[in-house]
Design an enzyme around this catalytic site. Structure first.
Site, mmCIF file in Angstrom:
data_model
loop_
_atom_site.group_PDB
_atom_site.id
_atom_site.type_symbol
_atom_site.label_atom_id
_atom_site.label_comp_id
_atom_site.label_asym_id
_atom_site.label_seq_id
_atom_site.Cartn_x
_atom_site.Cartn_y
_atom_site.Cartn_z
ATOM 1 N N HIS A 105 -2.593 -5.872 -0.959
ATOM 2 C CA HIS A 105 -3.130 -4.568 -0.533
ATOM 3 C C HIS A 105 -4.471 -4.687 0.183
ATOM 4 O O HIS A 105 -5.015 -3.690 0.633
ATOM 5 C CB HIS A 105 -3.305 -3.652 -1.748
ATOM 6 C CG HIS A 105 -2.158 -3.692 -2.694
ATOM 7 N ND1 HIS A 105 -2.121 -4.549 -3.765
ATOM 8 C CD2 HIS A 105 -0.989 -3.012 -2.709
ATOM 9 C CE1 HIS A 105 -0.973 -4.377 -4.420
ATOM 10 N NE2 HIS A 105 -0.271 -3.462 -3.799
ATOM 11 N N GLU B 169 -4.952 -0.311 -1.381
ATOM 12 C CA GLU B 169 -4.717 -0.458 0.066
ATOM 13 C C GLU B 169 -5.584 0.520 0.848
ATOM 14 O O GLU B 169 -6.238 0.157 1.831
ATOM 15 C CB GLU B 169 -3.243 -0.216 0.402
ATOM 16 C CG GLU B 169 -2.973 -0.220 1.915
ATOM 17 C CD GLU B 169 -1.578 0.270 2.286
ATOM 18 O OE1 GLU B 169 -0.609 -0.075 1.575
ATOM 19 O OE2 GLU B 169 -1.452 0.992 3.290
ATOM 20 N N SER C 256 3.345 1.305 -8.906
ATOM 21 C CA SER C 256 3.624 0.966 -7.509
ATOM 22 C C SER C 256 4.074 2.206 -6.744
ATOM 23 O O SER C 256 5.056 2.855 -7.106
ATOM 24 C CB SER C 256 4.716 -0.107 -7.456
ATOM 25 O OG SER C 256 5.485 0.033 -6.283
#
Lengths: 276, 276
Positions: free
Chosen positions: A70, A122, A214
């Site tokens: 990320h 990210e 996730s």
């Protein structure tokens, strides 16, 4: 019961690449989890002595640091470079891209809208490359009370849905003279999403395997749930419950982009054992 | 019968500006109609000796040339500059803008999608500033079979609807890594459109006054027709028919962006005369 895997599922290019790197580098530390999958992280630690640090401040005697898929913030990368630690970059190239775009756009004087979750690593990394103003939003409503400039650039978190990204762009188009749209949504995500949609439409039970933190796994689960009400999100086969499969005829299986195949195989084996 | 004018109607900024210029310049020739309104063009010819030429090749003994609100092609402008004719630019600044954008985007290596009607003089002019590839489209379907590059710029004809422009942009976003969106749709058009929508919803007859070859007038008429089936598009009061107004209680009136107020006034006077 028929068990069918989605046409596309599991590890994406960036994750495969990061794991391969970690296995080759060995005896290293990652800053934050390398990928969003606890099982795989434990395996890398056990088999390759790749440990996971909370953040850059936890680095001490390590010789090798691996940058997670990320990415990390520009500031953390700079700090890291000032140490003697050898740096290995496992940032997914599809994440490096929006980082570069943000840096370039800021240099060209554009403020940047990032469509994504501001708490996602990210997005934190991508945002750190904006030196002009950055607006991280999940919904166009968050832009309504902002006085926007005449020109703006917009990128997306790689795992977001294009239709939602369009809503942001369409809103901006009406407010801003120039909108520079960079579609940074990743293809792999699309493919897994299309495949789970197709599969869940014909399934009466769907198992999505992946990290519960996730984003892309959660997205797959959401799509599955829309088309098949008996959909479950699990991290390992231990979470499977035999009663879920009573009277079921068609079991669809998919896995998030950070889920290794060996976990998927264990899940299938356990489901098959229920049928015995 | 109540007669009500739309809150916003008629001449836009660019048209007002062009007419004022033409009246001041006098004894000149325009290349193509200065604005899309035959009545006004005849008035300018009669009162100010401003004549309308078919194209640049029709120029002969003229001393002064006025560039129409919709602009002319870059090539025609260059030809014109090579003559001794004095040039007055009445191109609407909102049209000059997409011309400049197209030139700049081509210089920066972008191909350009123009959302608009390829036969419209504005679009012909704007397109002429693209030196890379230009794609003029009215529908996203026209882009489906085109092999698009990695980055593209997109502009719109000033009189188009934003929702339709969005469709083009949304299509491009999925196909092209970078889409540079310039919203070149004109505010005046929005305002007149919003006003006719509001007015036609409460009217049982709507009269839209404007040139039948004017894109924005046709748009107003289309909106009126959607909300009030007894809507009519006329160029002058001579086209009004008394029977249209039989049993009508609420007459809404609007006019295209190129329609002068003196025509609207004549229309109202004639409708009022029916009521006598």
């Amino acid at each position: 019961m028929i068990i069918e895997l989605a046409k596309n599922y599991g590890f994406c290019f960036g994750v495969k690449r990061a794991i391969k790197k970690a296995e080759q580098i060995k005896d290293a530390a990652t800053i934050g989890p390398l990928i969003h999958n606890n099982e795989e992280i434990l395996r890398l630690q056990k088999d390759f002595n790749v440990k996971t640090l909370e953040d850059i401040n936890a680095l001490s005697s390590e010789k090798k640091a691996i940058i997670r898929t990320h990415g990390i913030t520009k500031q953390d990368l700079e700090k890291l470079r000032q140490t003697d630690i050898e740096i290995f970059d496992a940032t997914c190239p599809f994440v490096t891209k929006p980082q570069q775009i943000c840096e370039r756009m800021s240099n060209e004087g554009y403020d940047v809208v990032i469509f994504g979750d501001e708490n996602h690593p990210e997005v934190k990394g991508v945002k750190s490359y904006v030196s002009t103003r950055a607006y991280v939003v999940l919904d166009k409503k968050e832009l309504e009370n902002i006085k926007l400039p005449n020109k703006i650039a917009v990128v997306s978190q790689t795992t977001k849905k294009p239709e939602h990204f369009m809503e942001i762009v369409n809103f901006l188009m009406l407010k801003v003279k120039e909108v520079r749209v960079f579609n940074t949504i990743c293809d792999a995500t699309f493919k897994n999403q299309d495949a789970i949609k197709e599969l869940s439409e014909k399934s009466d039970i769907v198992i999505v395997v992946g990290g519960k933190n996730s984003a892309n796994t959660k997205q797959l689960f959401l799509i599955a749930k829309t088309h098949c009400k008996d959909s479950y999100l699990i991290e390992t086969e231990a979470e499977l419950k035999e009663e879920w499969f009573l009277d079921k005829k068609y079991c669809g299986i998919s896995a998030g982009a950070s889920t290794p195949d060996w976990i998927v195989k264990k899940v299938i084996a356990k489901i098959e054992s229920f049928a015995d």
